[in-house]
Write a protein that holds these residues in place. Sequence first.
Motif, mmCIF file in Angstrom:
data_model
loop_
_atom_site.group_PDB
_atom_site.id
_atom_site.type_symbol
_atom_site.label_atom_id
_atom_site.label_comp_id
_atom_site.label_asym_id
_atom_site.label_seq_id
_atom_site.Cartn_x
_atom_site.Cartn_y
_atom_site.Cartn_z
ATOM 1 N N ALA A 1 77.688 48.948 24.747
ATOM 2 C CA ALA A 1 76.630 49.102 23.719
ATOM 3 C C ALA A 1 75.918 50.433 23.974
ATOM 4 O O ALA A 1 75.529 51.041 22.887
ATOM 5 N N ASN A 2 75.965 50.991 24.998
ATOM 6 C CA ASN A 2 75.295 52.366 25.379
ATOM 7 C C ASN A 2 76.299 53.471 24.447
ATOM 8 O O ASN A 2 75.704 54.310 23.957
ATOM 9 N N GLU A 3 77.593 53.120 24.339
ATOM 10 C CA GLU A 3 78.423 54.285 23.780
ATOM 11 C C GLU A 3 78.228 54.101 22.292
ATOM 12 O O GLU A 3 78.431 55.119 21.693
ATOM 13 N N LYS A 4 77.914 52.848 21.937
ATOM 14 C CA LYS A 4 77.879 52.586 20.403
ATOM 15 C C LYS A 4 76.400 53.215 20.068
ATOM 16 O O LYS A 4 76.289 53.907 18.886
ATOM 17 N N ASN A 5 75.677 53.060 20.852
ATOM 18 C CA ASN A 5 74.332 53.665 20.494
ATOM 19 C C ASN A 5 73.831 55.095 20.928
ATOM 20 O O ASN A 5 73.044 55.548 20.506
ATOM 21 N N ARG A 6 74.906 55.787 21.495
ATOM 22 C CA ARG A 6 74.537 56.940 21.967
ATOM 23 C C ARG A 6 74.642 57.894 20.887
ATOM 24 O O ARG A 6 75.625 57.776 19.793
ATOM 25 N N GLN A 7 74.031 58.773 20.637
ATOM 26 C CA GLN A 7 73.879 60.014 19.699
ATOM 27 C C GLN A 7 74.938 61.195 20.045
ATOM 28 O O GLN A 7 74.801 61.657 20.983
ATOM 29 N N LYS A 8 75.713 61.280 18.873
ATOM 30 C CA LYS A 8 76.658 62.376 19.086
ATOM 31 C C LYS A 8 75.999 63.790 19.008
ATOM 32 O O LYS A 8 75.186 64.003 18.148
ATOM 33 N N SER A 9 76.726 64.543 19.744
ATOM 34 C CA SER A 9 76.282 66.227 19.922
ATOM 35 C C SER A 9 76.625 66.679 18.481
ATOM 36 O O SER A 9 77.613 66.231 17.836
ATOM 37 N N ILE A 10 76.216 67.770 18.539
ATOM 38 C CA ILE A 10 76.366 68.639 17.379
ATOM 39 C C ILE A 10 77.762 69.287 17.534
ATOM 40 O O ILE A 10 78.513 68.984 16.250
ATOM 41 N N LYS B 1 83.217 68.804 14.799
ATOM 42 C CA LYS B 1 84.667 68.534 15.002
ATOM 43 C C LYS B 1 85.148 67.366 14.240
ATOM 44 O O LYS B 1 86.286 67.490 13.372
ATOM 45 N N GLU B 2 84.426 66.365 14.199
ATOM 46 C CA GLU B 2 84.758 65.141 13.357
ATOM 47 C C GLU B 2 84.796 65.560 11.878
ATOM 48 O O GLU B 2 85.798 65.236 11.039
ATOM 49 N N ARG B 3 83.698 66.331 11.287
ATOM 50 C CA ARG B 3 83.718 66.638 9.940
ATOM 51 C C ARG B 3 84.714 67.611 9.695
ATOM 52 O O ARG B 3 85.752 67.528 8.558
ATOM 53 N N ARG B 4 84.941 68.531 10.710
ATOM 54 C CA ARG B 4 86.145 69.484 10.377
ATOM 55 C C ARG B 4 87.503 69.018 10.118
ATOM 56 O O ARG B 4 88.292 69.236 9.407
#
Length: 253
Positions: free
Chosen positions: A39-48, A53-56
């Motif tokens: 649950a914490n992993e899902k709710n964690r806010q991703k860093s910039i 990296k995901e968008r690239r």
Amino acid sequence: DEEEDYMSDLFIKQDVRPGLPMVRRVKEAIQKEEKQKEANEKNRQKSIKEEEKERRDLVLKSALGNENKGFALLQKMGYKSGQALGKSGEGIVEPIPLNIKTGRSGLGHEELKKRKAEEKLENYRQKLHMKKQANEQAADQFRIRFKTKQEERKMEGDLRKSQRACQQLDIQKDIGVPKETWFWIEPEEEDKKDEDDKEDECTSSDLSVSEKLHTLTAYLREEHFYCIWCGTTYEDSEDLSSNCPGDSAADHD
């Protein structure tokens, strides 16, 4: 409260083995902790950086579309998707890959590290080469010294042989005193009381072993017409010069 019926099916089906309640509580605690982590992993806010990296990666995985101006210009010039660039198709097919710089080091730092590593490797190879040359040179010097020592020992043996022959031939001619003190072998003293004086007598001459051997060989040939290399006494100088190869071991070899 009503009293529990110890004969009922609900009570009989319960597992009453010792230690099982504790094990059950531990398993439940582990499962609860794992669910909390998910649950914490899902709710964690991703860093910039992670979002970038995901968008690239998403953009790099997708092919260029008609909305891309560069791709549209290529299509107008006859380019088709999957075709190599160039008039005869000898160019690249895939776009030049991006080299993403993630570290904080300056431009050219990786090339500098690579160059330093190559220089370090080259210095190490040069040291190995110099060490190998030094070992080979030391081995050559050892072989030269060993050969020289062997030659000196052989000359000393030839000198002693010449001294014995000179003493014997001189005595046969009734020569009681050698022309040079070292022409004859000194008799061994029985008591050997003064060994230092004997060593001084042996080293009194400034001539080397090679010079002594050459001088004594010439004396034997001129005085007794004798060649130590042939082991032969000739009749006269003419017989010696015509039948003897020379006045050294190299000539006879």
